[in-house]
Design a protein around this motif. Structure first.
Motif, short mmCIF file in Angstrom:
data_model
loop_
_atom_site.label_atom_id
_atom_site.label_comp_id
_atom_site.label_asym_id
_atom_site.label_seq_id
_atom_site.Cartn_x
_atom_site.Cartn_y
_atom_site.Cartn_z
N ASN A 142 0.84 -1.21 0.00
CA ASN A 142 0.00 0.00 0.00
C ASN A 142 0.87 1.26 0.00
O ASN A 142 0.57 2.23 -0.69
N LEU A 143 1.94 1.22 0.80
CA LEU A 143 2.83 2.38 0.88
C LEU A 143 3.63 2.56 -0.40
O LEU A 143 3.72 3.66 -0.94
N SER A 144 4.21 1.48 -0.90
CA SER A 144 5.11 1.66 -2.04
C SER A 144 4.34 2.01 -3.31
O SER A 144 4.91 2.55 -4.25
N THR A 145 3.02 1.72 -3.33
CA THR A 145 2.22 2.14 -4.49
C THR A 145 1.35 3.36 -4.20
O THR A 145 0.61 3.81 -5.06
N ASN A 146 1.43 3.88 -2.98
CA ASN A 146 0.56 4.99 -2.56
C ASN A 146 -0.90 4.67 -2.89
O ASN A 146 -1.56 5.40 -3.66
N MET A 157 -4.95 9.61 0.46
CA MET A 157 -4.34 8.37 0.00
C MET A 157 -3.33 7.89 1.04
O MET A 157 -3.14 8.52 2.07
N MET A 158 -2.69 6.76 0.77
CA MET A 158 -1.78 6.17 1.76
C MET A 158 -0.72 7.18 2.20
O MET A 158 -0.33 7.22 3.35
N ARG A 159 -0.27 7.99 1.25
CA ARG A 159 0.74 9.01 1.56
C ARG A 159 0.29 9.94 2.70
O ARG A 159 1.11 10.45 3.46
N ASP A 160 -1.02 10.17 2.78
CA ASP A 160 -1.56 11.07 3.80
C ASP A 160 -1.77 10.38 5.13
O ASP A 160 -2.15 11.02 6.11
N HIS A 192 9.04 10.21 1.59
CA HIS A 192 8.41 10.28 0.26
C HIS A 192 9.31 9.74 -0.85
O HIS A 192 8.87 9.57 -1.98
N LEU A 193 10.58 9.47 -0.51
CA LEU A 193 11.42 8.75 -1.49
C LEU A 193 10.90 7.32 -1.67
O LEU A 193 11.13 6.70 -2.70
N PHE A 194 10.25 6.81 -0.63
CA PHE A 194 9.86 5.39 -0.63
C PHE A 194 8.37 5.17 -0.85
O PHE A 194 7.95 4.09 -1.23
N ALA A 207 6.45 0.92 9.36
CA ALA A 207 5.86 2.25 9.21
C ALA A 207 5.02 2.61 10.43
O ALA A 207 4.46 1.73 11.09
N VAL A 208 4.94 3.91 10.69
CA VAL A 208 4.01 4.44 11.70
C VAL A 208 2.85 5.08 10.93
O VAL A 208 3.06 6.03 10.17
N LEU A 209 1.64 4.55 11.13
CA LEU A 209 0.46 5.01 10.39
C LEU A 209 -0.45 5.83 11.29
O LEU A 209 -0.50 5.63 12.50
#
Ligand code: ZN
Length: 461
Positions: A142-146, A157-160, A192-194, A207-209
């Motif tokens: 989920n993270l690596s594809t946002n 989105m996942m980035r947020d 955000h590089l990842f 990750a911390v969500l």
């Protein structure tokens, strides 16, 4: 080279790898049917330190690696290519900590999305990312594809939804950015590089969500509308009337709704005669007030002639049934035969035109083509599934050309939430400038100079 295999096996121990027939097909079959190349070895590390050691050895040997989550991605990125080894996170699937004071949950990359949602719910919180593959997809994927999904309109989105990320670089360096700070302007925000870079710049390990509070109300309406103008106006109307409670605005075009007859789990609440169907969801913190607000919003939409018909959920079973209508659409391809699916972004004002125009262009070429348009219109995200006959590569490229050309004309994005992977790489320049793509390549070359992390995905060096 034999030395490398011995080194890798020693890092993960006897339970930490599989070879030859021992590798399950789910670990190398592409979900989109693009390829099925069994890797020489599937590594299953148990910790970030093991991932780091694996990468050190692979970096020394110049060995390419394909990290994987639940293998449910839609752009042919995760399945290994010829000569790559696969890296699974199925043994790094722990939920490490839920912190109620900061409303955060710390997890390992292999934790399935649904397990995180359930753990949050059990503790009175909501982890709001939600998508059809929830049972199989993982937080790392989920993270690596946002990843996006059904509730982006409210929660992002996942980035947020992430505060801190720990990742391993191509040479094995561990970048520990795990923290729970909402405000942290200490230079570059390296996570955000990842995130959204599809495993090309580093491998996310933990990750911390961010969690939200558990809503106390969930209200759903399924509406029939005459045309896309009414859909666009209803979106504005619902945003202004429901405010922060609006958490899904899903739209189904008429032809897609008709195709739902093929899906057994779907009970259609409205006849096929409407031009468009909209699923509106409200979630809030006060059951009584939210209900009044929702009923008023629907009533005033009727009064403004935006709606032709609507049904409203009265129980959690009805909420589930209404969501099954929307969730049934991704199952249509399995009933119709080879279909190509698309995921694009457009300004909401352009979507009605896009729907008519893409249908006209496709039907001009294939008069009998089957076409289903639907999507998260509240976020400007449209999905299209298209069937034009027996599948060939040439045919696929021709459909790509028609869909992406029109997307480019409207300054849309050729990928809203699925990513680029290998499938959309040749069209990246339709949505990004040559300067942007050059910067992406510069980052890739700097961070992964040997090109061993998910090579060929997103950009080709
Ligand atoms: Zn979607």
């Amino acid at each position: 080279m034999n030395e490398l295999w011995d080194q890798l096996k020693a890092v993960v121990g006897s339970r930490g790898y599989r070879e030859e027939d021992g590798i399950d097909i789910k670990n190398y079959r592409d979900y989109q049917g693009d390829r099925q190349i069994r890797p020489r070895i599937l590594l299953r590390p148990e910790s970030t330190e093991e991932v780091s050691k694996i990468m050190k050895f692979c970096h020394q040997a110049g060995q390419a690696i394909a990290p994987q989550g639940g293998m449910t991605g839609l752009v042919s990125a995760a399945a290994p290519m010829e000569g790559e080894i696969a890296l699974s996170f199925d043994r790094m699937n722990q939920i490490i900590e839920l912190d109620p004071l900061t409303a955060t949950i710390t997890v390992e990359a292999g934790a399935p999305l649904q397990a995180v949602q359930e753990h949050a719910a059990k503790n009175g919180f909501l982890f709001p990312l939600d998508l059809g593959a929830r049972g199989s997809c993982t937080i790392g994927g989920n993270l690596s594809t946002n990843a996006g999904g059904n509730r982006v309109i409210r929660y992002g989105m996942m980035r947020d939804l992430v505060l801190g990320v720990e990742a391993v670089l191509a040479d094995g360096t561990i970048i520990n950015g795990l923290h729970k700070l909402t405000k942290n302007n200490t230079g570059y925000d390296l996570k955000h590089l990842f995130i959204g870079t599809e495993g090309t710049l580093g491998i996310i390990t933990r990750a911390v969500l961010k969690l939200s509070s558990q809503p106390r109300s969930q209200l759903l309406a399924f509406c029939g509308l005459k045309n896309f103008d009414a859909v666009a106006q209803l979106l504005v109307h619902m945003k202004s009337n429901l405010g922060g409670n609006l958490c899904a605005f899903e739209v189904i075009w008429q032809e897609a709704y008709q195709l739902l007859d093929l899906i057994e789990s779907v009970k259609k609440p409205l006849p096929d005669e409407h031009g468009f169907y909209v699923l509106v969801e409200s979630m809030g913190s006060s059951a009584k007030e939210d209900k009044t607000q929702f009923d008023n919003a629907l009533e005033s939409a009727f009064a403004a002639n935006l709606l032709e018909d609507a049904v409203v959920s009265h129980s959690s079973a009805e909420v589930k049934d209404l969501w099954l209508i929307r969730d049934g659409l991704p199952e249509v391809p399995s009933k119709v035969g080879a279909m190509h699916s698309y995921d694009i972004s457009l300004a909401v004002g352009d979507m009605g035109y896009f729907g008519n125009e893409v249908t006209a262009r496709l039907r001009k070429r294939w008069s009998n083509c089957i076409l289903a348009l639907f999507g998260h219109i509240g976020d400007g995200n449209l999905h299209i599934i298209i069937h034009v006959g027996p599948d060939t590569v040439a045919l696929h490229q021709e459909i790509d050309q028609i869909v992406y050309e029109l997307t480019r004309e409207l300054h849309g994005s050729i990928s809203a939430e699925h990513g680029i992977g290998i499938m959309k790489r040749d069209f990246l320049h339709y949505s990004r400038s040559s300067e942007e793509i050059a910067l992406m390549k510069m980052l890739k070359q700097t961070i992964d100079p040997k090109g061993i992390l998910s090579p060929g995905r997103v950009v080709e060096i």
